[in-house]
Design a protein around this motif. Structure first.
Motif, PDB file in Angstrom:
ATOM      1  N   TYR A   1      26.042 -34.490 -27.911  1.00 44.78           N
ATOM      2  CA  TYR A   1      26.322 -33.656 -26.748  1.00 44.78           C
ATOM      3  C   TYR A   1      25.326 -32.504 -26.735  1.00 44.78           C
ATOM      4  O   TYR A   1      25.302 -31.692 -27.660  1.00 44.78           O
ATOM      5  CB  TYR A   1      27.735 -33.075 -26.800  1.00 44.78           C
ATOM      6  CG  TYR A   1      28.850 -34.060 -26.574  1.00 44.78           C
ATOM      7  CD1 TYR A   1      29.085 -34.597 -25.316  1.00 44.78           C
ATOM      8  CD2 TYR A   1      29.699 -34.441 -27.612  1.00 44.78           C
ATOM      9  CE1 TYR A   1      30.136 -35.483 -25.096  1.00 44.78           C
ATOM     10  CE2 TYR A   1      30.752 -35.324 -27.404  1.00 44.78           C
ATOM     11  CZ  TYR A   1      30.959 -35.839 -26.143  1.00 44.78           C
ATOM     12  OH  TYR A   1      31.994 -36.711 -25.929  1.00 44.78           O
ATOM     13  N   ARG A   2      24.544 -32.406 -25.693  1.00 47.59           N
ATOM     14  CA  ARG A   2      23.642 -31.271 -25.565  1.00 47.59           C
ATOM     15  C   ARG A   2      24.463 -30.052 -25.185  1.00 47.59           C
ATOM     16  O   ARG A   2      25.273 -30.100 -24.260  1.00 47.59           O
ATOM     17  CB  ARG A   2      22.608 -31.546 -24.480  1.00 47.59           C
ATOM     18  CG  ARG A   2      21.785 -32.803 -24.722  1.00 47.59           C
ATOM     19  CD  ARG A   2      20.691 -32.615 -25.728  1.00 47.59           C
ATOM     20  NE  ARG A   2      19.711 -31.648 -25.268  1.00 47.59           N
ATOM     21  CZ  ARG A   2      18.578 -31.385 -25.890  1.00 47.59           C
ATOM     22  NH1 ARG A   2      18.286 -32.018 -27.006  1.00 47.59           N
ATOM     23  NH2 ARG A   2      17.727 -30.503 -25.414  1.00 47.59           N
ATOM     24  N   PRO A   3      24.332 -28.915 -25.882  1.00 44.79           N
ATOM     25  CA  PRO A   3      25.162 -27.733 -25.603  1.00 44.79           C
ATOM     26  C   PRO A   3      24.825 -27.085 -24.270  1.00 44.79           C
ATOM     27  O   PRO A   3      23.808 -26.437 -24.123  1.00 44.79           O
ATOM     28  CB  PRO A   3      24.848 -26.808 -26.769  1.00 44.79           C
ATOM     29  CG  PRO A   3      23.458 -27.185 -27.182  1.00 44.79           C
ATOM     30  CD  PRO A   3      23.364 -28.672 -26.967  1.00 44.79           C
ATOM     31  N   ASN A   4      25.697 -27.292 -23.265  1.00 45.42           N
ATOM     32  CA  ASN A   4      25.503 -26.675 -21.960  1.00 45.42           C
ATOM     33  C   ASN A   4      26.343 -25.432 -21.770  1.00 45.42           C
ATOM     34  O   ASN A   4      26.042 -24.572 -20.952  1.00 45.42           O
ATOM     35  CB  ASN A   4      25.860 -27.669 -20.845  1.00 45.42           C
ATOM     36  CG  ASN A   4      24.859 -28.800 -20.763  1.00 45.42           C
ATOM     37  OD1 ASN A   4      23.670 -28.580 -20.898  1.00 45.42           O
ATOM     38  ND2 ASN A   4      25.334 -30.009 -20.562  1.00 45.42           N
ATOM     39  N   ALA A   5      27.436 -25.345 -22.526  1.00 40.66           N
ATOM     40  CA  ALA A   5      28.330 -24.206 -22.311  1.00 40.66           C
ATOM     41  C   ALA A   5      29.161 -23.957 -23.553  1.00 40.66           C
ATOM     42  O   ALA A   5      29.316 -24.819 -24.411  1.00 40.66           O
ATOM     43  CB  ALA A   5      29.249 -24.505 -21.132  1.00 40.66           C
ATOM     44  N   LYS A   6      29.671 -22.746 -23.648  1.00 41.89           N
ATOM     45  CA  LYS A   6      30.615 -22.378 -24.699  1.00 41.89           C
ATOM     46  C   LYS A   6      31.948 -22.077 -24.059  1.00 41.89           C
ATOM     47  O   LYS A   6      32.031 -21.734 -22.878  1.00 41.89           O
ATOM     48  CB  LYS A   6      30.088 -21.152 -25.460  1.00 41.89           C
ATOM     49  CG  LYS A   6      28.809 -21.430 -26.248  1.00 41.89           C
ATOM     50  CD  LYS A   6      28.390 -20.209 -27.015  1.00 41.89           C
ATOM     51  CE  LYS A   6      27.115 -20.494 -27.834  1.00 41.89           C
ATOM     52  NZ  LYS A   6      26.682 -19.316 -28.623  1.00 41.89           N
ATOM     53  N   PRO A   7      33.043 -22.202 -24.813  1.00 43.05           N
ATOM     54  CA  PRO A   7      34.347 -21.948 -24.227  1.00 43.05           C
ATOM     55  C   PRO A   7      34.507 -20.504 -23.810  1.00 43.05           C
ATOM     56  O   PRO A   7      33.931 -19.606 -24.413  1.00 43.05           O
ATOM     57  CB  PRO A   7      35.314 -22.318 -25.365  1.00 43.05           C
ATOM     58  CG  PRO A   7      34.504 -22.068 -26.604  1.00 43.05           C
ATOM     59  CD  PRO A   7      33.099 -22.458 -26.255  1.00 43.05           C
TER      60      PRO A   7
ATOM     61  N   TYR B   1      33.562 -28.333 -23.458  1.00 48.45           N
ATOM     62  CA  TYR B   1      33.117 -27.883 -24.774  1.00 48.45           C
ATOM     63  C   TYR B   1      33.502 -28.937 -25.808  1.00 48.45           C
ATOM     64  O   TYR B   1      34.631 -28.966 -26.313  1.00 48.45           O
ATOM     65  CB  TYR B   1      33.768 -26.538 -25.116  1.00 48.45           C
ATOM     66  CG  TYR B   1      33.196 -25.901 -26.358  1.00 48.45           C
ATOM     67  CD1 TYR B   1      31.867 -25.492 -26.432  1.00 48.45           C
ATOM     68  CD2 TYR B   1      34.007 -25.697 -27.478  1.00 48.45           C
ATOM     69  CE1 TYR B   1      31.350 -24.903 -27.572  1.00 48.45           C
ATOM     70  CE2 TYR B   1      33.497 -25.098 -28.631  1.00 48.45           C
ATOM     71  CZ  TYR B   1      32.167 -24.708 -28.670  1.00 48.45           C
ATOM     72  OH  TYR B   1      31.643 -24.123 -29.804  1.00 48.45           O
ATOM     73  N   PRO B   2      32.587 -29.851 -26.134  1.00 50.79           N
ATOM     74  CA  PRO B   2      32.918 -30.991 -26.997  1.00 50.79           C
ATOM     75  C   PRO B   2      33.300 -30.619 -28.419  1.00 50.79           C
ATOM     76  O   PRO B   2      33.991 -31.385 -29.095  1.00 50.79           O
ATOM     77  CB  PRO B   2      31.628 -31.822 -26.974  1.00 50.79           C
ATOM     78  CG  PRO B   2      30.544 -30.843 -26.662  1.00 50.79           C
ATOM     79  CD  PRO B   2      31.172 -29.867 -25.709  1.00 50.79           C
ATOM     80  N   MET B   3      32.865 -29.449 -28.896  1.00 50.96           N
ATOM     81  CA  MET B   3      33.137 -29.076 -30.281  1.00 50.96           C
ATOM     82  C   MET B   3      34.634 -28.986 -30.583  1.00 50.96           C
ATOM     83  O   MET B   3      35.046 -29.119 -31.729  1.00 50.96           O
ATOM     84  CB  MET B   3      32.456 -27.755 -30.598  1.00 50.96           C
ATOM     85  CG  MET B   3      30.925 -27.828 -30.597  1.00 50.96           C
ATOM     86  SD  MET B   3      30.280 -28.930 -31.879  1.00 50.96           S
ATOM     87  CE  MET B   3      30.640 -27.949 -33.328  1.00 50.96           C
ATOM     88  N   LYS B   4      35.434 -28.789 -29.545  1.00 46.45           N
ATOM     89  CA  LYS B   4      36.873 -28.683 -29.801  1.00 46.45           C
ATOM     90  C   LYS B   4      37.473 -30.020 -30.244  1.00 46.45           C
ATOM     91  O   LYS B   4      38.584 -30.069 -30.776  1.00 46.45           O
ATOM     92  CB  LYS B   4      37.592 -28.192 -28.547  1.00 46.45           C
ATOM     93  CG  LYS B   4      37.587 -29.165 -27.379  1.00 46.45           C
ATOM     94  CD  LYS B   4      38.260 -28.546 -26.163  1.00 46.45           C
ATOM     95  CE  LYS B   4      38.242 -29.484 -24.974  1.00 46.45           C
ATOM     96  NZ  LYS B   4      38.824 -28.865 -23.767  1.00 46.45           N
ATOM     97  N   TYR B   5      36.734 -31.117 -30.011  1.00 50.94           N
ATOM     98  CA  TYR B   5      37.207 -32.431 -30.425  1.00 50.94           C
ATOM     99  C   TYR B   5      36.693 -32.819 -31.808  1.00 50.94           C
ATOM    100  O   TYR B   5      37.122 -33.818 -32.379  1.00 50.94           O
ATOM    101  CB  TYR B   5      36.739 -33.503 -29.431  1.00 50.94           C
ATOM    102  CG  TYR B   5      37.367 -33.383 -28.067  1.00 50.94           C
ATOM    103  CD1 TYR B   5      38.689 -33.765 -27.853  1.00 50.94           C
ATOM    104  CD2 TYR B   5      36.649 -32.882 -26.993  1.00 50.94           C
ATOM    105  CE1 TYR B   5      39.268 -33.663 -26.604  1.00 50.94           C
ATOM    106  CE2 TYR B   5      37.210 -32.775 -25.737  1.00 50.94           C
ATOM    107  CZ  TYR B   5      38.522 -33.162 -25.548  1.00 50.94           C
ATOM    108  OH  TYR B   5      39.098 -33.049 -24.300  1.00 50.94           O
ATOM    109  N   ALA B   6      35.744 -32.058 -32.313  1.00 49.35           N
ATOM    110  CA  ALA B   6      35.076 -32.443 -33.552  1.00 49.35           C
ATOM    111  C   ALA B   6      35.715 -31.772 -34.759  1.00 49.35           C
ATOM    112  O   ALA B   6      35.979 -30.570 -34.759  1.00 49.35           O
ATOM    113  CB  ALA B   6      33.595 -32.086 -33.484  1.00 49.35           C
TER     114      ALA B   6
END
Length: 287
Positions: A278-284, A261-266
């Motif tokens: 990052y194409r959204p493939n999954a949510k935490p 989940y790349p959003m945790k780095y943003a």
């Protein structure tokens, strides 16, 4: 045919130019990346496998990044990746790799993670299939995840270079695989598998680089995950966003696997950028 070859040549050239820009981005962003990236424990062995025609030094930036973040990363030890002539040659390469992995596993007294770019990722999956007791997990970068009609659409210029190196046409090698009734698309049993790929890949078609859905849905097996990132094919080993994802997946607990989940780095404006790259493939998973 001539027109298609010309288009494929432009795709290769564009991909290489993009890769140069990605390397520049890595140089300037690495201090920030090292602060953000998940860390190893200082004794986690990682073997990196270069793509077709790629020398071992091509993945040195990836090795250096991982070594600075708590991993012990080394190349596969077989020099430049010159492809495969036939399945007998594939067996020879697999045997050599198994020896090198065994040495790494014995030295660190633990299983080895494999990170393979392009054709190197194919070798990594085959190695994990051959000796799953030695392999911690496999991460592929722009690697064909399965073989079939889509594989025949690989960039025509790359196919020609491969034929020059190996003396075999890509179609001939695929025919040999089919004749032996080998399912090279099936993930290695009991070994976590992550495929990092790009729909803008100038070399390998999107239709082959994703792990097939039928394997992602097999809940009784080891974790399997597709991660789509906006990047080139040749630059996956230096792209800052790919490096961040690789470090994240190397640190993930196999027994309690949570999708990337790349959003945790943003933070701040970077959150918008992460949605683009990052194409959204999954949510935490819920806590």
């Amino acid at each position: 045919m001539f027109f298609e070859s010309g288009i494929d040549l432009l795709r290769v050239q564009g991909d290489v130019i993009w890769a140069g820009a990605e390397f520049t981005a890595k140089v300037f962003s690495e201090p920030y990346l090292r602060t953000m990236a998940r860390k190893g424990d200082g004794n986690a062995p990682v073997m990196t496998l270069p793509g077709f025609t790629g020398p071992e030094v091509s993945l040195q930036p990836l090795n250096a990044f991982l070594n600075a973040n708590g991993y012990v990363a080394n190349s596969w030890g077989l020099g430049s990746n010159r492809g495969v002539r036939d399945m007998e040659h594939m067996e020879t390469i697999a045997a050599l790799l198994e020896t090198n992995v065994q040495i790494m596993a014995n030295k660190h007294k633990r299983k080895v993670a494999l990170v393979g770019q392009s054709l190197g990722g194919v070798f990594a999956r085959e190695l994990a299939r051959r000796c799953p007791d030695l392999i911690d997990r496999v991460i592929t970068l722009g690697s064909p995840a399965h073989f079939g009609e889509g594989t025949k659409n690989v960039n025509a210029m790359v196919a020609r270079v491969m034929s020059f190196y190996t003396g075999r046409a890509v179609a001939e090698l695929l025919a040999e695989v089919e004749e032996l009734n080998l399912d090279m698309s099936e993930p290695p049993v009991g070994v976590p598998l992550v495929s990092i790929y790009s729909r803008y890949d100038g070399i390998a078609p999107l239709s082959t680089t994703k792990i097939p859905v039928r394997y992602l849905n097999d809940v009784n097996e080891a974790p399997r995950e597709n991660i789509e990132i906006v990047c080139s094919h040749c630059g996956m080993g230096v792209n800052p966003l790919v490096l961040l994802a690789v470090a994240d997946r190397l640190a993930e607990d196999k027994a309690n696997w949570v999708p990337f989940y790349p959003m945790k780095y943003a933070m701040g404006p970077a959150r918008l950028a992460s949605r683009f790259f990052y194409r959204p493939n999954a949510k935490p998973h819920a806590a």
